[in-house]
Write a protein that holds these residues in place. Structure first.
Motif, PDB file in Angstrom:
ATOM      1  N   UNK A   1    -100.811   0.990  66.674  1.00 30.09           N
ATOM      2  CA  UNK A   1    -100.535   2.393  66.411  1.00 30.09           C
ATOM      3  C   UNK A   1    -100.482   3.140  67.739  1.00 30.09           C
ATOM      4  N   UNK A   2     -99.398   3.876  67.904  1.00 28.52           N
ATOM      5  CA  UNK A   2     -99.197   4.592  69.160  1.00 28.52           C
ATOM      6  C   UNK A   2     -99.871   5.951  69.101  1.00 28.52           C
ATOM      7  N   UNK A   3    -100.394   6.381  70.206  1.00 24.36           N
ATOM      8  CA  UNK A   3    -101.041   7.692  70.308  1.00 24.36           C
ATOM      9  C   UNK A   3    -100.072   8.646  70.994  1.00 24.36           C
ATOM     10  N   UNK A   4     -99.777   9.744  70.322  1.00 24.19           N
ATOM     11  CA  UNK A   4     -98.857  10.746  70.872  1.00 24.19           C
ATOM     12  C   UNK A   4     -99.691  11.882  71.454  1.00 24.19           C
ATOM     13  N   UNK A   5     -99.502  12.170  72.728  1.00 22.59           N
ATOM     14  CA  UNK A   5    -100.290  13.273  73.317  1.00 22.59           C
ATOM     15  C   UNK A   5     -99.831  14.625  72.771  1.00 22.59           C
ATOM     16  N   UNK A   6    -100.774  15.465  72.487  1.00 25.60           N
ATOM     17  CA  UNK A   6    -100.494  16.800  71.964  1.00 25.60           C
ATOM     18  C   UNK A   6    -101.007  17.822  72.962  1.00 25.60           C
ATOM     19  N   UNK A   7    -100.133  18.736  73.334  1.00 22.52           N
ATOM     20  CA  UNK A   7    -100.518  19.797  74.255  1.00 22.52           C
ATOM     21  C   UNK A   7    -100.677  21.096  73.464  1.00 22.52           C
TER      22      UNK A   7
END
Length: 64
Positions: free
Chosen positions: A1-7
């Motif tokens: 599972x890929x982690x998407x960075x959230x700003x």
């Protein structure tokens, strides 16, 4: 599972010149607006009353 960075961006609102003044709005005096509305309504009422009275007078004279 890929982690998407959230700003997360947060911003605040400051009125122009907030560092000098407190940002207080000046209130407007409502009396001139109320007086103008009163005068305009009185003039319109007088005109419409005159027109109605003249129309009624003409109708009454014609039916006599």
């Amino acid at each position: 599972m890929a982690v998407i960075p959230v700003h997360v961006y947060t911003a605040g609102y400051e009125p122009l010149g907030a560092d000098v003044t407190t940002g207080r709005m000046e209130s407007v005096n409502p009396i001139p607006f109320l007086a103008a509305g009163l005068i305009i309504s009185a003039v319109l009422g007088a005109i419409s009353g005159f027109v109605a009275a003249r129309r009624g007078w003409r109708l009454r004279r014609r039916n006599v």
